[in-house]
Design a protein around this motif. Sequence first.
Motif, PDB file in Angstrom:
ATOM      1  N   VAL A 153      18.434  -5.540  -6.127  1.00 35.49           N
ATOM      2  CA  VAL A 153      17.872  -4.884  -7.401  1.00 35.49           C
ATOM      3  C   VAL A 153      17.276  -6.262  -8.312  1.00 35.49           C
ATOM      4  CG1 VAL A 153      18.933  -4.492  -9.613  1.00 35.49           C
ATOM      5  CG2 VAL A 153      20.042  -3.655  -7.526  1.00 35.49           C
ATOM      6  N   VAL A 154      17.392  -7.233  -8.157  1.00 28.31           N
ATOM      7  CA  VAL A 154      16.898  -8.287  -9.002  1.00 28.31           C
ATOM      8  C   VAL A 154      15.745  -8.680  -8.483  1.00 28.31           C
ATOM      9  CG1 VAL A 154      17.247 -10.614  -9.816  1.00 28.31           C
ATOM     10  CG2 VAL A 154      18.995  -9.246  -9.957  1.00 28.31           C
ATOM     11  N   LEU A 155      15.457  -8.867  -6.966  1.00 31.28           N
ATOM     12  CA  LEU A 155      14.302  -9.484  -6.467  1.00 31.28           C
ATOM     13  C   LEU A 155      13.284  -8.511  -6.035  1.00 31.28           C
ATOM     14  CD1 LEU A 155      15.972 -12.437  -4.448  1.00 31.28           C
ATOM     15  CD2 LEU A 155      15.127 -12.457  -6.877  1.00 31.28           C
ATOM     16  N   VAL A 156      13.793  -7.186  -5.862  1.00 27.02           N
ATOM     17  CA  VAL A 156      12.817  -6.242  -5.287  1.00 27.02           C
ATOM     18  C   VAL A 156      12.836  -5.020  -6.167  1.00 27.02           C
ATOM     19  CG1 VAL A 156      12.183  -4.912  -3.225  1.00 27.02           C
ATOM     20  CG2 VAL A 156      13.427  -7.070  -2.787  1.00 27.02           C
ATOM     21  N   SER A 157      13.823  -4.162  -5.985  1.00 24.83           N
ATOM     22  CA  SER A 157      13.428  -2.918  -6.830  1.00 24.83           C
ATOM     23  C   SER A 157      14.797  -2.216  -6.985  1.00 24.83           C
ATOM     24  CB  SER A 157      12.535  -1.846  -6.130  1.00 24.83           C
ATOM     25  OG  SER A 157      12.672  -0.578  -6.598  1.00 24.83           O
ATOM     26  N   GLY A 158      15.340  -2.012  -8.212  1.00 31.46           N
ATOM     27  CA  GLY A 158      16.597  -1.152  -8.433  1.00 31.46           C
ATOM     28  C   GLY A 158      16.579   0.249  -8.183  1.00 31.46           C
ATOM     29  N   LYS A 159      15.238   0.693  -8.372  1.00 33.05           N
ATOM     30  CA  LYS A 159      15.051   2.281  -7.992  1.00 33.05           C
ATOM     31  C   LYS A 159      15.153   2.364  -6.524  1.00 33.05           C
ATOM     32  CE  LYS A 159      11.513   3.945 -10.512  1.00 33.05           C
ATOM     33  NZ  LYS A 159      10.417   4.420 -10.863  1.00 33.05           N
ATOM     34  N   LEU A 160      14.618   1.654  -5.763  1.00 37.07           N
ATOM     35  CA  LEU A 160      14.638   1.824  -4.483  1.00 37.07           C
ATOM     36  C   LEU A 160      16.156   1.671  -3.826  1.00 37.07           C
ATOM     37  CD1 LEU A 160      13.274   2.547  -1.719  1.00 37.07           C
ATOM     38  CD2 LEU A 160      12.558   0.249  -1.519  1.00 37.07           C
ATOM     39  N   THR A 161      16.748   0.750  -4.403  1.00 44.27           N
ATOM     40  CA  THR A 161      18.117   0.352  -3.986  1.00 44.27           C
ATOM     41  C   THR A 161      19.191   1.540  -4.380  1.00 44.27           C
ATOM     42  OG1 THR A 161      17.863  -1.937  -4.700  1.00 44.27           O
ATOM     43  CG2 THR A 161      20.157  -1.036  -4.646  1.00 44.27           C
ATOM     44  N   LEU A 162      18.993   2.195  -5.549  1.00 37.64           N
ATOM     45  CA  LEU A 162      19.774   3.465  -5.844  1.00 37.64           C
ATOM     46  C   LEU A 162      19.213   4.531  -4.835  1.00 37.64           C
ATOM     47  CD1 LEU A 162      19.508   3.608  -9.705  1.00 37.64           C
ATOM     48  CD2 LEU A 162      21.517   3.147  -8.282  1.00 37.64           C
ATOM     49  N   MET A 163      18.000   4.836  -4.377  1.00 37.30           N
ATOM     50  CA  MET A 163      17.823   5.687  -3.466  1.00 37.30           C
ATOM     51  C   MET A 163      18.526   5.520  -2.108  1.00 37.30           C
ATOM     52  SD  MET A 163      13.643   5.906  -3.635  1.00 37.30           S
ATOM     53  CE  MET A 163      12.878   6.194  -5.201  1.00 37.30           C
ATOM     54  N   MET A 261      10.344   5.516   3.101  1.00 38.18           N
ATOM     55  CA  MET A 261       9.694   6.680   2.379  1.00 38.18           C
ATOM     56  C   MET A 261       9.583   6.412   0.887  1.00 38.18           C
ATOM     57  SD  MET A 261      11.453  10.338   3.843  1.00 38.18           S
ATOM     58  CE  MET A 261      10.624  11.190   2.968  1.00 38.18           C
ATOM     59  N   GLY A 262      10.602   5.678   0.340  1.00 37.07           N
ATOM     60  CA  GLY A 262      10.750   5.406  -1.066  1.00 37.07           C
ATOM     61  C   GLY A 262       9.880   4.385  -1.339  1.00 37.07           C
ATOM     62  N   GLY A 263       9.749   3.376  -0.377  1.00 37.67           N
ATOM     63  CA  GLY A 263       9.173   2.075  -0.507  1.00 37.67           C
ATOM     64  C   GLY A 263       7.601   2.300  -0.571  1.00 37.67           C
ATOM     65  N   ALA A 264       7.143   3.385   0.262  1.00 40.18           N
ATOM     66  CA  ALA A 264       5.813   3.774   0.604  1.00 40.18           C
ATOM     67  C   ALA A 264       5.378   4.347  -0.732  1.00 40.18           C
ATOM     68  CB  ALA A 264       5.706   4.859   1.803  1.00 40.18           C
ATOM     69  N   TRP A 265       6.340   5.220  -1.319  1.00 43.61           N
ATOM     70  CA  TRP A 265       5.894   5.939  -2.702  1.00 43.61           C
ATOM     71  C   TRP A 265       5.695   4.912  -3.811  1.00 43.61           C
ATOM     72  CZ3 TRP A 265       9.899   6.851  -6.654  1.00 43.61           C
ATOM     73  CH2 TRP A 265       9.418   7.786  -7.756  1.00 43.61           C
ATOM     74  N   LEU A 266       6.574   3.734  -3.852  1.00 43.52           N
ATOM     75  CA  LEU A 266       6.557   2.834  -4.796  1.00 43.52           C
ATOM     76  C   LEU A 266       5.209   1.972  -4.683  1.00 43.52           C
ATOM     77  CD1 LEU A 266      10.470   1.740  -5.273  1.00 43.52           C
ATOM     78  CD2 LEU A 266       8.911   3.133  -6.753  1.00 43.52           C
ATOM     79  N   ILE A 267       4.939   1.644  -3.400  1.00 37.47           N
ATOM     80  CA  ILE A 267       3.752   0.978  -2.949  1.00 37.47           C
ATOM     81  C   ILE A 267       2.396   1.679  -3.553  1.00 37.47           C
ATOM     82  CG2 ILE A 267       1.998   0.086  -1.232  1.00 37.47           C
ATOM     83  CD1 ILE A 267       4.661  -0.538   0.102  1.00 37.47           C
ATOM     84  N   GLN A 268       2.479   2.888  -3.334  1.00 41.80           N
ATOM     85  CA  GLN A 268       1.354   3.945  -3.734  1.00 41.80           C
ATOM     86  C   GLN A 268       1.187   3.710  -5.233  1.00 41.80           C
ATOM     87  OE1 GLN A 268       1.684   7.811  -2.195  1.00 41.80           O
ATOM     88  NE2 GLN A 268      -0.456   8.193  -2.707  1.00 41.80           N
ATOM     89  N   ASP A 269       2.209   3.723  -6.015  1.00 44.30           N
ATOM     90  CA  ASP A 269       2.163   3.707  -7.299  1.00 44.30           C
ATOM     91  C   ASP A 269       2.111   2.269  -7.889  1.00 44.30           C
ATOM     92  OD1 ASP A 269       2.644   6.480  -7.410  1.00 44.30           O
ATOM     93  OD2 ASP A 269       4.630   6.181  -8.178  1.00 44.30           O
ATOM     94  N   LEU A 277       8.380  -4.699   0.372  1.00 45.67           N
ATOM     95  CA  LEU A 277       8.966  -3.837   1.062  1.00 45.67           C
ATOM     96  C   LEU A 277       9.765  -4.497   2.157  1.00 45.67           C
ATOM     97  CD1 LEU A 277       9.799  -0.893   1.673  1.00 45.67           C
ATOM     98  CD2 LEU A 277       7.340  -0.561   2.680  1.00 45.67           C
ATOM     99  N   THR A 278       9.113  -5.308   2.761  1.00 45.27           N
ATOM    100  CA  THR A 278       9.386  -6.070   4.160  1.00 45.27           C
ATOM    101  C   THR A 278      10.811  -6.624   3.702  1.00 45.27           C
ATOM    102  OG1 THR A 278       7.170  -6.469   4.745  1.00 45.27           O
ATOM    103  CG2 THR A 278       9.059  -7.750   5.658  1.00 45.27           C
ATOM    104  N   THR A 279      10.804  -7.492   2.415  1.00 45.53           N
ATOM    105  CA  THR A 279      12.154  -8.168   2.242  1.00 45.53           C
ATOM    106  C   THR A 279      13.061  -7.099   1.714  1.00 45.53           C
ATOM    107  OG1 THR A 279      10.725  -9.905   1.129  1.00 45.53           O
ATOM    108  CG2 THR A 279      13.178  -9.635   0.334  1.00 45.53           C
ATOM    109  N   PHE A 280      12.799  -6.118   1.447  1.00 42.55           N
ATOM    110  CA  PHE A 280      13.943  -5.107   1.139  1.00 42.55           C
ATOM    111  C   PHE A 280      14.590  -4.777   2.279  1.00 42.55           C
ATOM    112  CE2 PHE A 280      15.665  -0.796   0.084  1.00 42.55           C
ATOM    113  CZ  PHE A 280      16.213  -1.152  -0.932  1.00 42.55           C
TER     114      PHE A 280
END
Length: 608
Positions: A153-163, A261-269, A277-280
């Motif tokens: 959540v803190v170092l990468v993405s809270g949104k992707l974590t929830l997914m 899938m979620g990571g690709a979407w967030l990278i695109q945005d 994404l690798t770290t996640f």
Amino acid sequence: MSLLWKMRFIIRTYWKQYLFAFLCLQLVAVLNQLPPWLIGWVVDEITTDSLYPEELGLAIGGILVTAFLIYGFRFLWRSLLYGASVDIVREQRDQLFAHFTRMSPSFYQRHTTGDLMAHATNDLNAVEACVGDGIMTLVDSIIAGVTVLVAMVVLVSGKLTLMVLVPFPALAWITSRYGTQMHKHFGQAQARFSDLNEEARETVAGIRAVRAHQLNKRQSERFFQQSRRTVEANRSVGHVEALFMPSVNIFFGLAFVIALMGGAWLIQDGEMTIGMLTTFTLYLGQLLWPMMQLGWQFSLFQRGSASWKRLERLMSVTPDIADKPDAVPAPTRHDLHFDIQAFAYPEAFPAESEELNPARTVLENIRLSVGSGQFVGITGRTGSGKSSLFRLLLREFNLPEDSSITLGGNNIDNIQLQALRSQIAWVPQVATLFTGTIASNIAFYNINASQTDIEKAARLAAIHDEIMAFQDGYNTLLGENGISLSGGQKQRIALARAFLADHPILLLDDAFSALDMKTEATILKNLHALHGHKTVLLITQRLPELIRADQILVLEDGRILEQGTHQQLLEHAGWYARIFRQQARSLELQPLVAVESEKAVSPVQEAP
């Protein structure tokens, strides 16, 4: 988890080891987050073509240092937790053994030896795994899982974590269902193991009879059938365990698909980079390990819980015989008085013969006074209640309120149990010997006895010369229950043990049955030398042994048929006189009978 709650007071004793181990676990969990973050940073630097060799070297060095630190902290927390779990189970095993020693005979009638051995081994091993590996994996899963989630959540993405967490509630529900089935099947598997243990014990203990009667094939078939039932029960456990890991893999596979899938979407945005994404995904892989551990601990806790439930049920049994709150020490006088109105064995406990079932009165209207230092003989037909008198004196069972046995004028129910039994040396017909040397078996009641005292007791029991004939003499090692000795040698070692104990009361329950007449006469001569110093009660079917008894009790169907001295009973010309003359003729003792009969006699005391 209910098992840990039940054991909280036991585990609390080792709170320092557990606390320090948990701190080491937390440090390991934090350090584990550094390598994925460094790898993601390196990936981002490579994609922007801004990675320098020095920076790559620092990243690699950081990962290596972290690995060595994790190694050290893992060693610490594993050592601490394993040490605590071994100590906990050692205490529980000691308590269980002490509990066994306090139990009454009825307890051992309800539980087979194999079952008790399974409790003391398999069940406690399952508990040890639970408080060791189980707690280790539980805390590791919680600390590592929470730390990884915080890092995601803190170092990468809270949104992707929830997914990626969307599938996990379903996994928790499936785990709960598996847990219920595991608890049920493992309890059944442990019960089958107890049965298998008892089958093996009985066959090995009776191997001479099995081989003598050519029962090898039958006993093997019985064991194979029991073994197959045990295997089937364990297969049911394995079936449930086998379902868990694939279920975890399915849900984690789904989580990785969602992450990609979620990571690709967030990278695109533009909300995250390829390195992030690798770290996640590396963090998500770390989350897989606690979940896999959850499957392992799920098995451990269910096994431990089922075993602890069996142990609790066993430990909750209270002894039928216990000291009263106001129990007193043993008196200094050693005269005995039996006043038994009626006694019947408790339900489901066998009497002395099939004819005396638990519902039937075993002893009735028994009145017997034994002066300190007297020699009293007890005889009668098999199943007449002779051994029951000894069992009641030893307080293996409680007497009804209208009956009593007194020692030195004190009701034995009011004497401390340990103090009472410390006054009595008991030699049963079937001697019990223990694995060890002959000397240690003789000194069983008196472990501090000198070699001189041991040999003196052996001479009294007429076994010294035979012991010295062995290659190692008194240091000869005996197998289980003295399997290498004859029945007569076992009896005499048991007699020597009783002589060495030097208790004021000696109970001999047909203790000469396996001896030849010459050896028996030698021991009786030594026994009579103790007259006035020891109170001796001798149960026997060999009536010539009772010629010099101060009084003799003849029992039939639990009642006194005749009572008096040898001379009085001969004059009475009843059962005792008839059997004695029959035995005397077979032993060519007619001259002795004639001499004894010519002596003055007094009226026999009739049965009440």
